[in-house]
Structure formats: C-alpha cells, structure tokens
Design a protein around this motif. Structure first.
Motif, PDB file in Angstrom:
ATOM      1  N   GLY A 125      33.776-114.050  47.698  1.00 23.20           N
ATOM      2  CA  GLY A 125      34.369-113.503  49.368  1.00 23.20           C
ATOM      3  C   GLY A 125      36.279-113.539  48.451  1.00 23.20           C
ATOM      4  N   GLU A 126      37.180-113.561  49.410  1.00 25.64           N
ATOM      5  CA  GLU A 126      38.656-113.326  49.092  1.00 25.64           C
ATOM      6  C   GLU A 126      39.443-114.654  50.281  1.00 25.64           C
ATOM      7  OE1 GLU A 126      40.246-109.848  48.535  1.00 25.64           O
ATOM      8  OE2 GLU A 126      39.566-109.112  50.646  1.00 25.64           O
ATOM      9  N   ILE A 127      40.329-115.161  49.751  1.00 22.25           N
ATOM     10  CA  ILE A 127      40.887-115.902  51.105  1.00 22.25           C
ATOM     11  C   ILE A 127      42.496-114.996  50.864  1.00 22.25           C
ATOM     12  CG2 ILE A 127      42.262-118.255  51.749  1.00 22.25           C
ATOM     13  CD1 ILE A 127      40.016-119.415  50.343  1.00 22.25           C
ATOM     14  N   VAL A 128      42.817-114.268  52.531  1.00 18.90           N
ATOM     15  CA  VAL A 128      43.895-113.755  52.396  1.00 18.90           C
ATOM     16  C   VAL A 128      45.085-113.369  52.968  1.00 18.90           C
ATOM     17  CG1 VAL A 128      44.699-111.562  52.100  1.00 18.90           C
ATOM     18  CG2 VAL A 128      43.033-111.546  51.012  1.00 18.90           C
ATOM     19  N   LEU A 129      46.077-113.973  53.366  1.00 17.19           N
ATOM     20  CA  LEU A 129      46.704-113.919  53.985  1.00 17.19           C
ATOM     21  C   LEU A 129      47.453-112.394  54.365  1.00 17.19           C
ATOM     22  CD1 LEU A 129      48.319-116.632  55.450  1.00 17.19           C
ATOM     23  CD2 LEU A 129      50.184-116.639  54.044  1.00 17.19           C
ATOM     24  N   SER A 130      47.391-112.040  55.331  1.00 13.54           N
ATOM     25  CA  SER A 130      47.634-110.284  56.242  1.00 13.54           C
ATOM     26  C   SER A 130      48.665-110.091  56.943  1.00 13.54           C
ATOM     27  CB  SER A 130      46.441-109.725  55.651  1.00 13.54           C
ATOM     28  OG  SER A 130      46.858-108.614  56.161  1.00 13.54           O
ATOM     29  N   SER A 131      49.985-109.567  56.794  1.00 12.52           N
ATOM     30  CA  SER A 131      50.251-109.271  57.584  1.00 12.52           C
ATOM     31  C   SER A 131      50.164-108.717  58.476  1.00 12.52           C
ATOM     32  CB  SER A 131      51.745-108.768  57.277  1.00 12.52           C
ATOM     33  OG  SER A 131      51.696-107.380  57.299  1.00 12.52           O
TER      34      SER A 131
ATOM     35  N   ASP B  57      46.066-109.054  59.668  1.00 13.47           N
ATOM     36  CA  ASP B  57      44.929-109.743  59.493  1.00 13.47           C
ATOM     37  C   ASP B  57      45.156-111.149  59.914  1.00 13.47           C
ATOM     38  OD1 ASP B  57      43.806-107.066  59.374  1.00 13.47           O
ATOM     39  OD2 ASP B  57      42.903-106.983  58.094  1.00 13.47           O
TER      40      ASP B  57
END
Lengths: 231, 190
Positions: A138-144, A146
């Motif tokens: 998986g991954e961990i993302v900080l998205s503008s 979502d």
C-alpha cells in the motif's frame, strides 16, 4: 524470499543503532544468528506443506519469547535466566546478553519477518494461532484532492448492508501457498518438464541493493568511528 | 582545534547521512538521481537483480555497460532534466511554472518496505520518557516513579503566569460588566 543478504544487511544497520555500548563482534554475531536461523524453515518444506514463511516467519513466536523474557527478567523476584547467565559468565555480562536478546528479537521482527511480509505472498503472521498468509502493500499519501490516504489496511463499509470489510492483505493458508526458495524452487503441486533451477538471490530490486549498501556502510562507519580520532 | 575537529566530524556524519539517505534512496529504484550534475546532465536509476541460478549462473542487471540513453555512467538513464521531469509535491508536473490549482500529492510511504524501514527507524530514536511510560521503552514499568512535569523552566512559568493572569482579568471584566448590566436592568425595571 527476500534475499538472506538483504535481511543480514538491514539487521546490521538496525543492530548498530540499538546495541549502543554493547556493540561488538560477538553481539553482532548473536543478532545475525537469530535473524538468519528462521530461514531454515525452507528445509521443513518437503515434510510440511507451506512450512517456509510459516514456522520461522511468524509474529507469534517472537511475541512469546519477548513475553517470557520480560516476565523472567523484570517481573520475577529471581530471574532464572539472569542467574544461569551469571553463573556461566559474570553478573555484568548477564545484563549484557539480556540486552542483546532484546535487540535480537526486535531485529528479527523488523529485518526478517517484516521485510518478508512485503514480499510475494507475505508471511503466515499469526501461525500457529491462525493459519493465514498476510502480504503488506500500500502507500500513505497526503493529497490536496483526497487529503490523508493510506491503503495498507483497507476498511470498506458496504453501503447496502452496513457490514465492514477489512482488507489487510490476507491471502491463502499453508495448504494453498508456496513461497519458492532454493530448497523447493517451485510449488510441489506444479508439474513441469524443465530441469530444476535453484536461484539464490542477492538483490532482486534496486532498493534491496540499497539496503545492502546501507548495512555495509553502517558496519564500516561504526568501525571508523570507534577509532580514536587523534591517532 | 578540538572544537573544529568536532565540528568537522559532525559535518562528515551529516554529509554521509545526506548521501546515503537522501541520494541513495532516489538512485536505487526511486525516481532517479542526476549524479554528475552540474557537470553532466543525465538521470541514473539503479534497479535490477543480482542472483545465482543453478542453470544460468550469476545473473546481474544493475550495471548496464553501453546502455542506451544520455548517461555517461554504466547505469540505465531515464533521461535528462529536459526530457525527464520528476513530479514533486512542490512542483506537481516537474516543469518550470507555478501550477497553481494542480493536484498535489505528498507521498509519505510509497510501499510496504518503506513502511518497515520507517517503523524500524522510529525505534532507534532516543527513548523519550513520559508520564505514561516513565522509561520511554516498551514495557509496563509498574511501580516506577512517575513525574508529570507541569512547568519545566522559568520561561514556561512566565507563560503560564501570564496566561493565568489574562484569564483572571478577563473573567473579572466579564463579571464586573455582567453585574453592572444586571444592575442596570433591575434599576431600569424599577
């Protein structure tokens, strides 16, 4: 398997960070032995289906050993292990080997079990309590768009029934999963005419070569650091 | 002299850490690193396999002699700064320009193995004792001395005192004006 060389190198880097004043050749050798011995579960493969990544690669045994060690050395009024070690060696080195044992448990979990957890079918994490392979991805993302998103553990709620489904990468069981290794290069169920090819990986991806480099770098850097800079 | 040596040792360590963690993680299987920039402009990406096979012998694909692409070094090169834009959180399309309103993604952990490295590295930090976990190490530490530090130093006391004083003054003000309001109402009704 993630190559044994990669396990050993990542173990070296972690052990160098954790051993502190106990860092020396004997402590490193003990930690490496604990990290690498579980790979011997490959040899159980011919007699027990799915033994590789199950017998030596679960989280239950390390947890049990850690609990025993904690009970014996911290909770009990007289520690059997400490007394035994002190009789064989000395009071001070008894403390030292107990510390090394904690480091070995930690390094085994992170440098061996956890690295195999992210590789192919993963590990049979809860064996022998529960027979189920888990693969971590998986991954961990900080998205503008979502916001904060993580996909390692997927929790989905069925809108119709309201029932919750948790996908933590669970796969097959010892009966269905075979993780190829040099002892058994292909699944026993697979029938092929080709001659057997045993493959001993050193690094099968750039990041694994990188971890090997980091481990060797740590080893060399620690050796240079311990030398007196004035000489 | 001693201080200068100490500083240079720290500098060496910082440089080593920057090279290993900063460039290495991009070079080996990441987006790539422009190793010889600014002398020569080409990204390199070291990703492949090294293994021993009983049928094929030693198999190695990390180093590629005479690989295609703009690179000078014997590693696969995905392109140059002109042909290979690398999107980042700050610059989502990897090109000059502001890209206001573009969708920005800050990837914290890209894959499982990165999560393993982060989790393992966290445990290498110095133990931080807290009120809940007095020795800062795993374990329950039942019966240990627990300290909940309310004010750790002079400046903290000043801040706390100032805040408390502010609160008291505001409450007093509110009460005084509130009472006078009620008094005034009562007076007006009477």
């Amino acid at each position: 398997m993630v190559s044994t060389v990669v396990h050993a190198a990542f173990a070296l880097a972690l052990a160098a960070g954790l051993l502190g004043e106990y860092y020396d050749r004997r402590a490193l050798a003990a930690v490496l032995a604990v990290v690498l011995l579980p790979e011997l579960d490959s040899f159980l493969g011919p007699v027990m289906p799915g033994a590789h990544r199950t017998v030596g690669h679960n989280l239950v045994f390390p947890a049990a050993v850690a609990l025993l060690l904690y009970y014996d050395t911290r909770l009990r009024s007289v520690s059997v292990l400490r007394r035994r070690l002190a009789r064989w060696t000395s009071e001070r080195s008894a403390e030292r080997w107990i510390a090394v044992a904690w480091v070995a448990i930690f390094v085994h979990v992170f440098a061996h079990v956890a690295l195999d957890w992210v590789h192919l079918d993963g590990v049979n994490a809860l064996w022998p309590l529960r027979d189920r392979f888990y693969a971590l991805s998986g991954e961990i993302v900080l998205s503008s768009a979502d916001g904060f998103t993580q996909t390692f553990v997927d929790v989905r709620v069925d809108p119709a029934t309201g029932s919750r489904q948790i996908d933590a990468g669970a796969g097959g069981t010892t009966a269905t999963v075979h993780v190829s290794n040099p002892v058994e290069p292909r699944a026993p169920s697979e029938v092929a005419d080709e001659p057997v090819d045993r493959r001993f990986p050193v690094a099968s991806a750039g990041w694994r070569l990188y971890l090997i480099g980091v481990g060797l770098f740590t080893l060399v850097a620690r050796r240079l650091q311990s030398a007196d800079p004035r000489q | 002299m001693g201080r200068a040596r100490g500083r240079s040792r720290r500098g060496n360590r910082a440089l080593a850490a920057a090279l290993v963690a900063g460039i290495g993680s991009d070079l080996f299987g990441g987006a790539g690193a422009n190793l010889l920039y600014p002398f020569h402009d080409a990204y390199y990406r070291i990703d492949g396999r090294l293994l021993f096979s009983t049928r094929e012998g030693v198999v190695q694909t990390f180093v590629a002699l005479g690989a295609e692409g703009p690179g000078l070094l014997p590693f696969p090169s995905p392109g140059t700064t002109a042909s290979y834009p690398i999107p980042t959180w700050v610059n989502p399309d990897g090109r000059p320009g502001l890209s206001i309103g573009a969708d920005r993604e800050l990837v914290l952990v890209r894959s499982g193995w990165q999560l393993v490295v982060v989790a393992a590295g966290t445990a290498l930090l110095d133990p931080i004792p807290t009120w809940v976990n007095p020795d800062g190490r795993p374990g329950l530490s039942i019966g240990a001395d627990r300290e909940l530090v309310l004010v750790r130093s002079g400046w903290q006391l000043v801040v706390v005192a100032a805040g408390t004083a502010l609160l008291v003054v505001r409450v007093a003000q509110a009460r005084r004006s509130g009472e006078s309001d009620a008094d005034r109402d009562r007076r007006e009704v009477a």
